[in-house]
Scaffold this active site. Structure first.
Site, PDB file in Angstrom:
ATOM      1  N   HIS A 261       8.811 -16.827  31.297  1.00  0.00           N
ATOM      2  CA  HIS A 261       7.498 -17.079  32.402  1.00  0.00           C
ATOM      3  C   HIS A 261       6.261 -17.161  31.669  1.00  0.00           C
ATOM      4  O   HIS A 261       6.164 -16.987  30.490  1.00  0.00           O
ATOM      5  CB  HIS A 261       7.730 -16.219  33.465  1.00  0.00           C
ATOM      6  CG  HIS A 261       7.942 -14.785  33.056  1.00  0.00           C
ATOM      7  ND1 HIS A 261       6.875 -14.042  32.459  1.00  0.00           N
ATOM      8  CD2 HIS A 261       8.573 -13.863  33.215  1.00  0.00           C
ATOM      9  CE1 HIS A 261       6.959 -12.761  32.273  1.00  0.00           C
ATOM     10  NE2 HIS A 261       8.185 -12.674  32.698  1.00  0.00           N
TER      11      HIS A 261
ATOM     12  N   GLY B  64       3.680  -7.462  25.310  1.00  0.00           N
ATOM     13  CA  GLY B  64       2.973  -7.073  26.511  1.00  0.00           C
ATOM     14  C   GLY B  64       2.684  -5.805  26.951  1.00  0.00           C
ATOM     15  O   GLY B  64       3.625  -4.825  26.988  1.00  0.00           O
TER      16      GLY B  64
ATOM     17  N   SER C 262      10.770 -11.061  34.492  1.00  0.00           N
ATOM     18  CA  SER C 262      11.948 -12.010  34.651  1.00  0.00           C
ATOM     19  C   SER C 262      12.940 -11.444  35.630  1.00  0.00           C
ATOM     20  O   SER C 262      13.698 -12.045  36.335  1.00  0.00           O
ATOM     21  CB  SER C 262      13.094 -11.522  33.343  1.00  0.00           C
ATOM     22  OG  SER C 262      12.334 -12.166  32.125  1.00  0.00           O
TER      23      SER C 262
ATOM     24  N   GLN D  33       6.567   1.229  25.868  1.00  0.00           N
ATOM     25  CA  GLN D  33       7.238   0.479  24.823  1.00  0.00           C
ATOM     26  C   GLN D  33       6.211   0.336  23.811  1.00  0.00           C
ATOM     27  O   GLN D  33       6.591   0.229  22.446  1.00  0.00           O
ATOM     28  CB  GLN D  33       7.682  -0.979  25.363  1.00  0.00           C
ATOM     29  CG  GLN D  33       8.475  -1.923  24.329  1.00  0.00           C
ATOM     30  CD  GLN D  33       9.115  -3.117  24.893  1.00  0.00           C
ATOM     31  OE1 GLN D  33      10.241  -2.826  25.229  1.00  0.00           O
ATOM     32  NE2 GLN D  33       8.457  -4.253  24.890  1.00  0.00           N
TER      33      GLN D  33
ATOM     34  N   GLY E 132       4.171 -14.937  31.452  1.00  0.00           N
ATOM     35  CA  GLY E 132       3.666 -13.853  30.728  1.00  0.00           C
ATOM     36  C   GLY E 132       4.161 -13.907  29.379  1.00  0.00           C
ATOM     37  O   GLY E 132       3.463 -13.630  28.132  1.00  0.00           O
ATOM     38  N   HIS E 133       5.557 -14.438  29.168  1.00  0.00           N
ATOM     39  CA  HIS E 133       5.988 -14.762  27.732  1.00  0.00           C
ATOM     40  C   HIS E 133       5.294 -15.627  26.934  1.00  0.00           C
ATOM     41  O   HIS E 133       4.805 -15.425  25.912  1.00  0.00           O
ATOM     42  CB  HIS E 133       7.410 -14.972  27.852  1.00  0.00           C
ATOM     43  CG  HIS E 133       8.443 -14.146  28.568  1.00  0.00           C
ATOM     44  ND1 HIS E 133       9.013 -14.174  29.536  1.00  0.00           N
ATOM     45  CD2 HIS E 133       9.105 -12.961  27.925  1.00  0.00           C
ATOM     46  CE1 HIS E 133       9.819 -13.369  29.865  1.00  0.00           C
ATOM     47  NE2 HIS E 133       9.623 -12.508  28.788  1.00  0.00           N
TER      48      HIS E 133
ATOM     49  N   GLY F  70      14.450 -13.460  27.048  1.00  0.00           N
ATOM     50  CA  GLY F  70      14.576 -14.926  27.857  1.00  0.00           C
ATOM     51  C   GLY F  70      14.359 -14.810  29.139  1.00  0.00           C
ATOM     52  O   GLY F  70      13.518 -13.879  29.576  1.00  0.00           O
TER      53      GLY F  70
ATOM     54  N   LYS G  36       2.507  -4.944  29.748  1.00  0.00           N
ATOM     55  CA  LYS G  36       3.438  -4.659  31.176  1.00  0.00           C
ATOM     56  C   LYS G  36       4.431  -3.525  30.787  1.00  0.00           C
ATOM     57  O   LYS G  36       4.698  -2.654  31.604  1.00  0.00           O
ATOM     58  CB  LYS G  36       4.250  -5.818  31.450  1.00  0.00           C
ATOM     59  CG  LYS G  36       5.659  -5.693  32.280  1.00  0.00           C
ATOM     60  CD  LYS G  36       5.639  -6.793  33.164  1.00  0.00           C
ATOM     61  CE  LYS G  36       6.512  -6.546  34.396  1.00  0.00           C
ATOM     62  NZ  LYS G  36       7.803  -5.988  33.415  1.00  0.00           N
TER      63      LYS G  36
ATOM     64  N   LEU H 199       4.284 -10.489  36.493  1.00  0.00           N
ATOM     65  CA  LEU H 199       5.312 -11.486  36.269  1.00  0.00           C
ATOM     66  C   LEU H 199       6.339 -10.662  35.451  1.00  0.00           C
ATOM     67  O   LEU H 199       6.166  -9.888  34.504  1.00  0.00           O
ATOM     68  CB  LEU H 199       5.010 -12.635  35.422  1.00  0.00           C
ATOM     69  CG  LEU H 199       3.901 -13.587  35.986  1.00  0.00           C
ATOM     70  CD1 LEU H 199       3.677 -14.675  35.037  1.00  0.00           C
ATOM     71  CD2 LEU H 199       4.258 -14.057  37.684  1.00  0.00           C
TER      72      LEU H 199
END
Ligand code: AMP
Length: 287
Positions: free
Chosen positions: A33, A148, A187, A154, A35-36, A30, A150, A185
């Site tokens: 932005h 992502g 959160s 992961q 990116g999501h 959540g 980013k 970007l």
């Protein structure tokens, strides 16, 4: 747009969507932005229907303060997803995901990759990620899922998980979305003061400087890293947590077989921990 907070409700809505064609899943925590939303748009290109999950997963937080302060903006998030034409949003609580408590929940663990780098600094983090993502995959049974770059490590961990467990979900990587200053970007950027946010581009600037240094032929990685650390930590409010130069495929140290390298960074700015990464092809060493 269907908004489901119960597992059964989400699973049956996902089954209906799958009956009509392919389904892509975008797992998020959540505070959405660009990116999501780029992941959501990539999902739309790859599948007929798009499902998004919004769940601040306590199992992947190794720091209770980080979990407590993580920004939560559900109403604004839902409005953004509606605007993107998302079909289904899953917004469970921790009680719904872990009804017998987190410590009693079955966990999924990817050895090796989960314990190195970011995993060594954040014990239990990747176990939390792989556990929740495999549960989301079982609820939605999507054809593909967007992640992502980013969160570079992961993606590597999740790719190994689906490979090892023969999970029929295609993992699709999406490049990092940055603001005009170069800041990735995130959160967590909303936790920065205005001034910190203006100065945060130092991280991507230093990361690119490391890449350029390596591309120009410097292979003394220890020296490159310690010079970058000193430059970053010389700025008030910045504290480097990690800078690693690794093989982009194995995440192990670069060796003579490495064709593609990655610089992975984690830097505190004030109390906020920011991560960034860049991957690039290594020019073959000249003799
Ligand atoms: P999060 O909500 O932070 O867990 O992120 C959800 C997904 O969005 C993850 O796959 C992230 O890697 C991805 N993501 C977050 N920020 C960015 C960004 N700036 N560019 C690309 N993907 C991102």
């Amino acid at each position: 747009m269907i908004v489901a907070s119960e597992i059964q409700q989400a699973a049956s809505a996902a089954a209906d969507l799958r009956a009509a064609g392919t389904l892509a899943l975008v797992p998020t925590m959540g505070n959405l932005h660009e990116g999501h939303l780029t992941l959501v748009r990539a999902a739309r290109k790859n599948a007929r229907s798009v499902a998004v999950s919004i769940f601040v997963n306590p199992l992947q937080f190794n720091n209770p303060k980080d979990l407590e302060t993580y920004p939560r903006t559900l109403d604004a998030d839902l409005a953004k997803l509606e605007g993107e034409g998302v079909d289904l949003v899953f917004t469970p609580t921790a009680e719904i995901m872990y009804p017998e408590g987190m410590e009693n929940h079955t966990s999924v663990f990817v050895p090796g990759l989960s314990d190195m780098l970011e995993g060594a600094l954040r014990p239990g983090h990747f176990r939390g990620v792989t556990t929740v993502v495999s549960k989301l995959f079982n609820i939605f049974r999507p054809d593909c899922a967007m992640f992502g770059l980013k969160d570079f490590q992961q993606v590597a961990v999740l790719k190994k998980m689906v490979r090892d467990m023969a999970i029929g979900v295609k993992i699709i990587e999406v490049p990092i979305v940055r603001d005009q200053s170069g800041l990735a970007l995130s959160s967590r950027n909303s936790l920065l003061s205005e001034e910190e946010r203006r100065r945060a581009c130092l991280i991507s600037r230093e990361m690119n400087a490391i890449r350029e240094e390596i591309l120009s032929g410097n292979r003394d990685f220890a020296a490159v890293v310690s010079a970058a650390r000193a430059r970053i930590d010389g700025n008030e409010g910045f504290r480097t947590d990690a800078i690693d130069i690794v093989d982009a495929l194995t995440l192990k140290p670069v060796d003579e077989h490495t064709l593609r390298a990655a610089v992975l960074m984690a830097v505190y700015l004030g109390k906020v921990r920011l991560i960034d990464s860049v991957a690039f092809d290594l020019a073959p060493e000249r003799c």
